[in-house]
Design an enzyme around this catalytic site. Sequence first.
Site, PDB file in Angstrom:
ATOM      1  N   ARG A  76      37.500  -8.597   3.416  1.00  0.00           N
ATOM      2  CA  ARG A  76      37.888  -8.121   1.822  1.00  0.00           C
ATOM      3  C   ARG A  76      36.555  -8.535   1.045  1.00  0.00           C
ATOM      4  O   ARG A  76      35.844  -9.111   1.543  1.00  0.00           O
ATOM      5  CB  ARG A  76      39.039  -9.050   1.244  1.00  0.00           C
ATOM      6  CG  ARG A  76      38.644 -10.507   1.042  1.00  0.00           C
ATOM      7  CD  ARG A  76      39.570 -11.297   0.396  1.00  0.00           C
ATOM      8  NE  ARG A  76      39.566 -12.771   0.191  1.00  0.00           N
ATOM      9  CZ  ARG A  76      38.316 -13.541  -0.338  1.00  0.00           C
ATOM     10  NH1 ARG A  76      37.427 -12.726  -0.876  1.00  0.00           N
ATOM     11  NH2 ARG A  76      38.131 -14.708  -0.050  1.00  0.00           N
ATOM     12  N   GLY A  77      36.389  -7.963  -0.122  1.00  0.00           N
ATOM     13  CA  GLY A  77      35.635  -8.103  -1.131  1.00  0.00           C
ATOM     14  C   GLY A  77      35.566  -9.631  -1.704  1.00  0.00           C
ATOM     15  O   GLY A  77      36.663 -10.352  -1.463  1.00  0.00           O
ATOM     16  N   GLY A  78      34.443 -10.080  -2.321  1.00  0.00           N
ATOM     17  CA  GLY A  78      34.489 -11.384  -2.840  1.00  0.00           C
ATOM     18  C   GLY A  78      34.129 -12.574  -2.125  1.00  0.00           C
ATOM     19  O   GLY A  78      33.529 -12.409  -0.950  1.00  0.00           O
ATOM     20  N   ASP A  79      34.050 -13.716  -2.752  1.00  0.00           N
ATOM     21  CA  ASP A  79      33.631 -14.703  -1.961  1.00  0.00           C
ATOM     22  C   ASP A  79      34.728 -15.865  -1.485  1.00  0.00           C
ATOM     23  O   ASP A  79      35.567 -15.130  -0.864  1.00  0.00           O
ATOM     24  CB  ASP A  79      32.669 -15.647  -3.066  1.00  0.00           C
ATOM     25  CG  ASP A  79      31.835 -16.494  -2.379  1.00  0.00           C
ATOM     26  OD1 ASP A  79      32.076 -17.525  -1.597  1.00  0.00           O
ATOM     27  OD2 ASP A  79      30.533 -16.627  -2.796  1.00  0.00           O
ATOM     28  N   HIS A  83      44.358 -20.184  -0.574  1.00  0.00           N
ATOM     29  CA  HIS A  83      45.666 -19.655  -0.844  1.00  0.00           C
ATOM     30  C   HIS A  83      46.571 -20.648  -0.398  1.00  0.00           C
ATOM     31  O   HIS A  83      46.375 -21.581   0.595  1.00  0.00           O
ATOM     32  CB  HIS A  83      46.201 -18.415   0.159  1.00  0.00           C
ATOM     33  CG  HIS A  83      45.270 -17.109  -0.099  1.00  0.00           C
ATOM     34  ND1 HIS A  83      45.304 -16.659  -1.440  1.00  0.00           N
ATOM     35  CD2 HIS A  83      44.574 -16.345   0.722  1.00  0.00           C
ATOM     36  CE1 HIS A  83      44.568 -15.550  -1.362  1.00  0.00           C
ATOM     37  NE2 HIS A  83      43.962 -15.389  -0.419  1.00  0.00           N
ATOM     38  N   ILE A 144      41.495 -11.420  -7.190  1.00  0.00           N
ATOM     39  CA  ILE A 144      41.736 -10.086  -6.607  1.00  0.00           C
ATOM     40  C   ILE A 144      40.587  -9.729  -5.337  1.00  0.00           C
ATOM     41  O   ILE A 144      39.351  -9.982  -5.577  1.00  0.00           O
ATOM     42  CB  ILE A 144      41.875  -9.047  -7.367  1.00  0.00           C
ATOM     43  CG1 ILE A 144      42.881  -9.226  -8.482  1.00  0.00           C
ATOM     44  CG2 ILE A 144      41.698  -7.636  -6.648  1.00  0.00           C
ATOM     45  CD1 ILE A 144      42.753  -8.175  -9.432  1.00  0.00           C
ATOM     46  N   GLY A 156      44.398  -8.100  -1.011  1.00  0.00           N
ATOM     47  CA  GLY A 156      45.139  -7.828  -2.230  1.00  0.00           C
ATOM     48  C   GLY A 156      44.746  -8.861  -3.423  1.00  0.00           C
ATOM     49  O   GLY A 156      43.661  -9.278  -3.837  1.00  0.00           O
ATOM     50  N   ALA A 158      46.016 -12.745  -5.615  1.00  0.00           N
ATOM     51  CA  ALA A 158      46.754 -14.109  -5.519  1.00  0.00           C
ATOM     52  C   ALA A 158      46.822 -14.638  -6.954  1.00  0.00           C
ATOM     53  O   ALA A 158      45.994 -14.841  -7.713  1.00  0.00           O
ATOM     54  CB  ALA A 158      45.737 -15.007  -4.894  1.00  0.00           C
ATOM     55  N   CYS A 174      35.763 -18.110  -5.905  1.00  0.00           N
ATOM     56  CA  CYS A 174      34.948 -16.790  -6.084  1.00  0.00           C
ATOM     57  C   CYS A 174      33.429 -17.118  -6.000  1.00  0.00           C
ATOM     58  O   CYS A 174      32.646 -16.052  -6.708  1.00  0.00           O
ATOM     59  CB  CYS A 174      35.581 -16.282  -7.110  1.00  0.00           C
ATOM     60  SG  CYS A 174      37.466 -15.935  -7.079  1.00  0.00           S
TER      61      CYS A 174
END
Length: 195
Positions: A76-79, A83, A144, A156, A158, A174
Amino acid sequence: MSTLTACALGPLAYRDGLRLQAALARERAEGRTGDWLLFPDHPPVLTVGRGGKAGSLIAPRETLEAMGIECFEVARGGDITWHGPGQLVGYTIFDLTRQGRDLHRFLRTLEAVLIQTLAGYGIEGLRVPGRTGVWVEGAKIASIGVAVRRWVSYHGVALNVCPDLDFFKLIHPCGLSGIEMTSVASRLGDRAPGQ
């Protein structure tokens, strides 16, 4: 297929969630299933997206091991994010072709859905220009991170409903240093919905 199936998965190990997403994304790309919205309940886990930077993980690996927290590098994208219990995680297996193959529009739509959901509880969620996710009074309440393969999204959102926010002290959420994380429970107290 244009059917959307929403499914509460219950307790699910993160690696099993990854396998399920990959299988459904493949099936969706091949037209053998419709769109899916999956709601797993993961044990505490850290995930590092494609934008992960050295230094985003604050806690030493030994500390994570002692706490029983696994760390996964994902597509996924992001850092980096956390969860776990008290967080509403939603995996979006959607065909973006029907949405004009516009990933940024899809991200903004996910933000809008989260903002509307929070508004239903009397919480004003906001977008912050240049930062994906949803914020409340300067603190981040929802993250996201999506991936797209063959124009099908996976991974997706959280939303922090009632998690132990101390888990976020293990990381720069992030990849943002000094960020404060918040939750529906910290905003509403006993009026907050349970998980």
